[in-house]
Design an enzyme around this catalytic site. Structure first.
Site, PDB file in Angstrom:
ATOM      1  N   GLU A 145       0.785  -0.001   9.939  1.00 39.56           N
ATOM      2  CA  GLU A 145      -0.647  -0.349  10.091  1.00 39.56           C
ATOM      3  C   GLU A 145      -1.414   0.713  10.881  1.00 39.56           C
ATOM      4  O   GLU A 145      -2.203   0.421  11.774  1.00 39.56           O
ATOM      5  CB  GLU A 145      -0.799  -1.747  10.700  1.00 39.56           C
ATOM      6  CG  GLU A 145      -0.057  -2.788   9.856  1.00 39.56           C
ATOM      7  CD  GLU A 145      -0.785  -4.085   9.687  1.00 39.56           C
ATOM      8  OE1 GLU A 145      -2.002  -4.104   9.883  1.00 39.56           O
ATOM      9  OE2 GLU A 145      -0.113  -5.060   9.353  1.00 39.56           O
TER      10      GLU A 145
ATOM     11  N   GLY B 172       2.202   7.418   3.200  1.00 41.77           N
ATOM     12  CA  GLY B 172       1.978   6.289   4.111  1.00 41.77           C
ATOM     13  C   GLY B 172       0.583   6.419   4.688  1.00 41.77           C
ATOM     14  O   GLY B 172      -0.377   5.809   4.211  1.00 41.77           O
ATOM     15  N   SER B 173       0.418   7.296   5.695  1.00 36.60           N
ATOM     16  CA  SER B 173      -0.898   7.511   6.305  1.00 36.60           C
ATOM     17  C   SER B 173      -1.880   8.049   5.266  1.00 36.60           C
ATOM     18  O   SER B 173      -3.066   7.714   5.261  1.00 36.60           O
ATOM     19  CB  SER B 173      -0.809   8.537   7.442  1.00 36.60           C
ATOM     20  OG  SER B 173       0.259   8.253   8.294  1.00 36.60           O
TER      21      SER B 173
ATOM     22  N   TRP C 205       8.662   0.269   1.854  1.00 38.47           N
ATOM     23  CA  TRP C 205       8.500  -0.264   3.213  1.00 38.47           C
ATOM     24  C   TRP C 205       7.596  -1.495   3.202  1.00 38.47           C
ATOM     25  O   TRP C 205       6.708  -1.624   4.035  1.00 38.47           O
ATOM     26  CB  TRP C 205       7.918   0.787   4.178  1.00 38.47           C
ATOM     27  CG  TRP C 205       8.834   1.925   4.407  1.00 38.47           C
ATOM     28  CD1 TRP C 205       8.695   3.187   3.923  1.00 38.47           C
ATOM     29  CD2 TRP C 205      10.061   1.891   5.145  1.00 38.47           C
ATOM     30  NE1 TRP C 205       9.764   3.957   4.312  1.00 38.47           N
ATOM     31  CE2 TRP C 205      10.615   3.191   5.074  1.00 38.47           C
ATOM     32  CE3 TRP C 205      10.745   0.917   5.865  1.00 38.47           C
ATOM     33  CZ2 TRP C 205      11.811   3.525   5.680  1.00 38.47           C
ATOM     34  CZ3 TRP C 205      11.927   1.237   6.473  1.00 38.47           C
ATOM     35  CH2 TRP C 205      12.460   2.535   6.383  1.00 38.47           C
TER      36      TRP C 205
ATOM     37  N   LEU D  24       0.841  -1.199   0.000  1.00 36.62           N
ATOM     38  CA  LEU D  24       0.000   0.000   0.000  1.00 36.62           C
ATOM     39  C   LEU D  24       0.884   1.261   0.000  1.00 36.62           C
ATOM     40  O   LEU D  24       0.708   2.164  -0.800  1.00 36.62           O
ATOM     41  CB  LEU D  24      -0.893  -0.038   1.254  1.00 36.62           C
ATOM     42  CG  LEU D  24      -1.956   1.036   1.408  1.00 36.62           C
ATOM     43  CD1 LEU D  24      -3.014   0.912   0.318  1.00 36.62           C
ATOM     44  CD2 LEU D  24      -2.635   0.916   2.787  1.00 36.62           C
ATOM     45  N   THR D  25       1.861   1.267   0.920  1.00 36.54           N
ATOM     46  CA  THR D  25       2.696   2.463   1.125  1.00 36.54           C
ATOM     47  C   THR D  25       3.582   2.752  -0.090  1.00 36.54           C
ATOM     48  O   THR D  25       4.041   1.836  -0.759  1.00 36.54           O
ATOM     49  CB  THR D  25       3.586   2.235   2.372  1.00 36.54           C
ATOM     50  OG1 THR D  25       2.749   1.860   3.460  1.00 36.54           O
ATOM     51  CG2 THR D  25       4.376   3.467   2.748  1.00 36.54           C
ATOM     52  N   GLU D  26       3.810   4.047  -0.326  1.00 36.89           N
ATOM     53  CA  GLU D  26       4.692   4.472  -1.426  1.00 36.89           C
ATOM     54  C   GLU D  26       5.747   5.423  -0.858  1.00 36.89           C
ATOM     55  O   GLU D  26       5.583   5.922   0.271  1.00 36.89           O
ATOM     56  CB  GLU D  26       3.854   5.167  -2.511  1.00 36.89           C
ATOM     57  CG  GLU D  26       2.805   4.222  -3.071  1.00 36.89           C
ATOM     58  CD  GLU D  26       2.009   4.772  -4.239  1.00 36.89           C
ATOM     59  OE1 GLU D  26       2.145   5.978  -4.548  1.00 36.89           O
ATOM     60  OE2 GLU D  26       1.259   3.982  -4.848  1.00 36.89           O
TER      61      GLU D  26
ATOM     62  N   SER E  30       0.291   5.565  15.758  1.00 34.53           N
ATOM     63  CA  SER E  30      -0.494   5.793  16.990  1.00 34.53           C
ATOM     64  C   SER E  30      -1.338   7.053  16.877  1.00 34.53           C
ATOM     65  O   SER E  30      -2.460   7.114  17.379  1.00 34.53           O
ATOM     66  CB  SER E  30       0.443   5.891  18.202  1.00 34.53           C
ATOM     67  OG  SER E  30       0.979   4.627  18.461  1.00 34.53           O
ATOM     68  N   GLU E  31      -0.794   8.053  16.174  1.00 37.88           N
ATOM     69  CA  GLU E  31      -1.560   9.303  16.018  1.00 37.88           C
ATOM     70  C   GLU E  31      -2.842   9.038  15.220  1.00 37.88           C
ATOM     71  O   GLU E  31      -3.915   9.562  15.557  1.00 37.88           O
ATOM     72  CB  GLU E  31      -0.712  10.366  15.290  1.00 37.88           C
ATOM     73  CG  GLU E  31       0.430  10.950  16.099  1.00 37.88           C
ATOM     74  CD  GLU E  31       1.677  10.058  16.148  1.00 37.88           C
ATOM     75  OE1 GLU E  31       1.700   8.998  15.490  1.00 37.88           O
ATOM     76  OE2 GLU E  31       2.632  10.430  16.853  1.00 37.88           O
TER      77      GLU E  31
HETATM   78  C1  LIG Z   1       9.073  -2.107   9.557  1.00 38.77           C
HETATM   79  C2  LIG Z   1       7.993  -1.580   8.672  1.00 38.77           C
HETATM   80  C3  LIG Z   1       7.250  -2.456   7.915  1.00 38.77           C
HETATM   81  C4  LIG Z   1       6.244  -1.984   7.050  1.00 38.77           C
HETATM   82  N1  LIG Z   1       5.562  -2.871   6.270  1.00 38.77           N
HETATM   83  C5  LIG Z   1       4.642  -2.404   5.366  1.00 38.77           C
HETATM   84  C6  LIG Z   1       3.985  -3.302   4.469  1.00 38.77           C
HETATM   85  O1  LIG Z   1       4.185  -4.524   4.512  1.00 38.77           O
HETATM   86  N2  LIG Z   1       3.119  -2.781   3.549  1.00 38.77           N
HETATM   87  C7  LIG Z   1       2.853  -1.429   3.465  1.00 38.77           C
HETATM   88  O2  LIG Z   1       2.063  -1.037   2.620  1.00 38.77           O
HETATM   89  N3  LIG Z   1       3.469  -0.558   4.322  1.00 38.77           N
HETATM   90  C8  LIG Z   1       4.358  -1.016   5.254  1.00 38.77           C
HETATM   91  N4  LIG Z   1       5.012  -0.117   6.101  1.00 38.77           N
HETATM   92  C9  LIG Z   1       4.753   1.303   5.958  1.00 38.77           C
HETATM   93  C10 LIG Z   1       3.860   1.882   7.043  1.00 38.77           C
HETATM   94  O3  LIG Z   1       2.563   1.374   6.923  1.00 38.77           O
HETATM   95  C11 LIG Z   1       3.925   3.401   6.980  1.00 38.77           C
HETATM   96  O4  LIG Z   1       5.226   3.747   7.368  1.00 38.77           O
HETATM   97  C12 LIG Z   1       2.874   4.065   7.855  1.00 38.77           C
HETATM   98  O5  LIG Z   1       1.606   3.961   7.270  1.00 38.77           O
HETATM   99  C13 LIG Z   1       3.168   5.544   8.127  1.00 38.77           C
HETATM  100  O6  LIG Z   1       3.389   6.213   6.934  1.00 38.77           O
HETATM  101  P1  LIG Z   1       4.694   7.149   6.749  1.00 38.77           P
HETATM  102  O7  LIG Z   1       5.874   6.378   7.218  1.00 38.77           O
HETATM  103  O8  LIG Z   1       4.683   7.600   5.345  1.00 38.77           O
HETATM  104  O9  LIG Z   1       4.481   8.339   7.728  1.00 38.77           O
HETATM  105  P2  LIG Z   1       3.570   9.681   7.437  1.00 38.77           P
HETATM  106  O10 LIG Z   1       2.214   9.277   7.014  1.00 38.77           O
HETATM  107  O11 LIG Z   1       4.337  10.581   6.536  1.00 38.77           O
HETATM  108  O12 LIG Z   1       3.527  10.275   8.902  1.00 38.77           O
HETATM  109  C14 LIG Z   1       4.623  10.975   9.499  1.00 38.77           C
HETATM  110  C15 LIG Z   1       4.186  11.432  10.888  1.00 38.77           C
HETATM  111  O13 LIG Z   1       3.076  12.318  10.783  1.00 38.77           O
HETATM  112  C16 LIG Z   1       1.981  11.828  11.531  1.00 38.77           C
HETATM  113  N5  LIG Z   1       0.735  12.091  10.810  1.00 38.77           N
HETATM  114  C17 LIG Z   1       0.436  11.783   9.517  1.00 38.77           C
HETATM  115  N6  LIG Z   1      -0.813  12.197   9.216  1.00 38.77           N
HETATM  116  C18 LIG Z   1      -1.317  12.757  10.327  1.00 38.77           C
HETATM  117  C19 LIG Z   1      -2.564  13.360  10.667  1.00 38.77           C
HETATM  118  N7  LIG Z   1      -3.561  13.423   9.786  1.00 38.77           N
HETATM  119  N8  LIG Z   1      -2.728  13.855  11.916  1.00 38.77           N
HETATM  120  C20 LIG Z   1      -1.733  13.749  12.827  1.00 38.77           C
HETATM  121  N9  LIG Z   1      -0.530  13.197  12.584  1.00 38.77           N
HETATM  122  C21 LIG Z   1      -0.329  12.706  11.348  1.00 38.77           C
HETATM  123  C22 LIG Z   1       2.215  10.335  11.654  1.00 38.77           C
HETATM  124  O14 LIG Z   1       1.523   9.787  12.775  1.00 38.77           O
HETATM  125  C23 LIG Z   1       3.718  10.289  11.789  1.00 38.77           C
HETATM  126  O15 LIG Z   1       4.077  10.545  13.120  1.00 38.77           O
HETATM  127  C24 LIG Z   1       5.995  -0.585   6.993  1.00 38.77           C
HETATM  128  C25 LIG Z   1       6.727   0.298   7.793  1.00 38.77           C
HETATM  129  C26 LIG Z   1       7.712  -0.187   8.621  1.00 38.77           C
HETATM  130  C27 LIG Z   1       8.491   0.786   9.470  1.00 38.77           C
END
Ligand SMILES: Cc1cc2nc3c(=O)[nH]c(=O)nc-3n(C[C@H](O)[C@H](O)[C@H](O)COP(=O)(O)OP(=O)(O)OC[C@H]3O[C@@H](n4cnc5c(N)ncnc54)[C@H](O)[C@@H]3O)c2cc1C
Length: 408
Positions: free
Chosen positions: A363, A131-132, A156, A125-127, A366-367
Site C-alpha cells: 500500500e 508494484g510501485s 502478492w 493491482l500488483t503484477e 515508505s519511500e
Molecule cells: C504481504 C504482502 C501483501 C500484499 N498484498 C497485496 C494485495 O492484496 N494487492 C496488491 O495489489 N498488492 C499487494 N502487495 C504488493 C505490494 O503492494 C507491492 O509489493 C508494493 O506496491 C511495492 O511494489 P514492489 O514490491 O514491486 O516493489 P518496487 O516497486 O519494485 O520497489 C522496490 C524498491 O524500490 C523503491 N522504489 C520504487 N520506486 C521508487 C521511486 N520512484 N523512488 C524511490 N524509491 C522507489 C521502493 O520503495 C522499494 O524499496 C502485497 C505485498 C506484500 C509483501
C-alpha cells in the site's frame, strides 16, 4: 475535532477486543508456525459483523463510521497482523471502493454479500513486474462487444486463494498511461481465473498471500467499476481507504509491542531489580508510548476527515507512513527488551517484528509516502476533486434500512 469515542464506537471496540483476547491471541502462534490461515478466522469475522463493520445497513453492513473501522483494525492487529490484512483488502480496498464507485446493481451483487461475510473480497493491482510503478502494468482488458477479455498475472495478492471477488485493475488502452487503466470486478469462478498461494514469507504467515492468473477471462461490461479509463483513479482512491486500515492496524501493533514489553520488563530482573527500572529500558518504553499516541492521533484525524467526506489522501499517507515505520521500530525495541527470549517464538514479539515489515512495503512503500509528503509540502502535488467521492458518514443513511419498493 473531538476524539472522544461515542457509545457505538466503544461497543465495537469492546466486542473486537474480546474476540481477539479469547479467540485469536491464544492460538495465533500455532497457526503462524504452521504457516496456515486458521479456517475459522474468516467465518468468525463474518459472524461477528466485522467484515461489514463500515458499510451501510442497507448494503448488508453494520452501519458504523470510519473511525470505528480504524478502532477495529487497531484491535485486530493488537492480536495479529493477518486479521487486519483481511480488513485492508476485503473492506478498505474492495468494499469501500464498491461503496464509492459502484452502481446500485454492483452494490447489490457484490457489496451486500461481502458486507454480510457470505463472500470475501480482494484487490489485485500488483503484477510480477510492477508494484510501485503501477502505470507500467502489462495485464490487459480488451473490449469485445459487451464484454472485456482480461489477460495477465497479478502477484502478492492478499486472500488470492480465499476471495470470491477481485477488484482488478488492467490496461484498456496500453498507450494512454494512467488514463488507459480500468477497474473490474472479476469473480473467482469465471473461466480462465486461477490462483495459488505464495509460500516462504517473512511474515503474515498465518495469512493468505498469493497470485492470480487471468487467461482470456470474459468479464461482462456490467462488472466494470467506474468508467473506462478511471482505473488508476479508482485504485488510488481505494488505497486512501486501504492505507487507513494499515495505519490503524500498525498502531495496534505498536500497542502490542508496548504492552508485551511493559509486562516482561516488570517481571524480568537483572541486578536485583526489574529491568523496567533501568533507565535505558524506560527510554525504549517511553518512545513506544510516544509512537503509539502519535500514530493513534494521526489515524483518528484521517478517520474524522473521512466521516466528514473531506478528501484525506495526504493525511492518510502520512499516518500510514508514520505508523508502519514506527511499528517496525517498536517491534525491534520489543525484541531487544525481551533479550534472548525475544529471539524465540516462546514470546510473540519475534512474530510482531516479522509481521511489521510487510506494512512498510505494501500500500505504498515508505519511500513512496516520503516522496508524496515532500511533493505536497513543495507544492508539486495537490488533491483534485474526484467524480465520485467516498460518501461522508451520515448516521441516518448508514443505519437505516432502505425504503420498501413500491408495491411491497
Ligand atoms: C504481504 C504482502 C501483501 C500484499 N498484498 C497485496 C494485495 O492484496 N494487492 C496488491 O495489489 N498488492 C499487494 N502487495 C504488493 C505490494 O503492494 C507491492 O509489493 C508494493 O506496491 C511495492 O511494489 P514492489 O514490491 O514491486 O516493489 P518496487 O516497486 O519494485 O520497489 C522496490 C524498491 O524500490 C523503491 N522504489 C520504487 N520506486 C521508487 C521511486 N520512484 N523512488 C524511490 N524509491 C522507489 C521502493 O520503495 C522499494 O524499496 C502485497 C505485498 C506484500 C509483501
Amino acid at each position: 475535532m473531538d476524539f472522544s469515542l461515542n457509545d457505538d464506537q466503544l461497543q465495537a471496540q469492546k466486542m473486537v477486543r474480546a474476540f481477539v483476547a479469547t479467540e485469536v491471541i491464544p492460538t495465533i502462534g500455532e497457526w503462524d508456525r504452521k504457516q496456515e490461515m486458521n479456517p475459522t478466522t474468516l467465518p468468525r469475522m463474518a459472524a461477528l459483523g466485522i467484515l461489514g463493520v463500515c458499510v451501510p445497513v442497507r448494503y448488508g453492513g453494520q452501519g458504523f463510521d470510519y473511525v470505528t473501522l480504524g478502532l477495529v483494525c487497531e484491535e485486530l492487529e493488537r492480536g495479529d497482523t493477518t486479521l487486519r490484512v483481511v480488513m485492508s483488502v476485503h473492506m478498505g480496498l474492495n468494499s469501500l471502493s464498491l461503496l464509492q464507485w459502484g452502481t446500485e446493481d454492483q452494490k447489490q451483487r457484490f457489496l451486500v454479500p461481502q458486507a454480510t461475510g457470505e463472500k470475501y473480497g480482494a484487490f489485485a493491482l500488483t503484477e510480477p513486474g510492477v508494484g510501485s510503478d503501477v502505470v507500467n502494468m502489462t495485464s490487459t482488458a480488451r473490449r469485445v462487444g459487451d464484454k472485456y477479455i482480461l489477460n495477465g498475472e497479478k502477484m502478492w495478492i492478499s486472500l488470492a486463494t480465499k476471495a470470491h471477488h477481485f477488484l482488478v485493475v488492467s490496461k484498456t488502452n496500453p498507450d494512454a498511461g494512467h488514463k488507459g487503466m480500468s477497474a473490474f470486478i472479476v469473480t473467482s469462478d469465471m473461466p480462465g481465473v486461477t490462483a495459488g498461494d505464495i509460500h516462504g514469507k517473512l511474515g503474515v504467515r498465518a495469512g493468505s498471500t498469493g497470485w492470480i492468473a487471468m487467461q482470456d477471462v470474459e468479464v461482462p461490461v456490467e462488472n466494470r467499476l467506474g468508467e473506462e479509463g478511471e482505473g488508476f483513479k479508482i485504485a488510488m482512491s481505494a488505497l486512501d481507504n486501504g492505507r487507513y486500515t494499515v495505519a490503524s492496524g500498525a498502531t495496534g501493533l505498536i500497542r502490542a509491542c508496548l504492552e508485551d514489553s511493559m509486562k516482561y520488563a516488570k517481571e524480568r530482573k537483572t541486578g536485583g531489580k526489574p529491568i523496567a527500572e533501568h533507565q535505558l529500558i524506560k527510554q525504549k518504553i517511553g518512545y513506544m508510548q510516544q509512537w503509539y499516541d502519535a500514530a493513534r492521533l494521526l489515524y483518528l484525524r484521517a478517520g474524522w476527515l473521512k466521516n466528514q467526506g473531506i478528501r484525506n489522501t495526504r493525511e492518510t499517507s502520512v499516518c500510514k507512513w508514520f505508523a508502519t515505520d514506527h511499528s517496525v521500530q517498536a517491534a525491534l525495541e520489543a525484541v531487544q527488551i525481551h533479550g534472548a527470549y525475544g529471539f524465540s517464538d516462546e514470546y510473540p514479539v519475534e512474530r510482531y517484528l516479522r509481521n511489521s515489515k510487510g506494512a512498510v512495503i505494501y500500500e505504498g512503500t515508505s519511500e513512496i509516502h516520503q516522496l508524496m509528503q515532500a511533493d505536497y509540502a513543495l507544492g508539486n502535488r495537490e488533491d483534485r476533486p474526484l467524480r465520485q467521492e467516498l460518501p461522508a458518514y451520515d448516521p441516518e443513511f448508514w443505519q437505516s434500512e432502505p425504503a420498501p419498493a413500491a408495491g411491497d
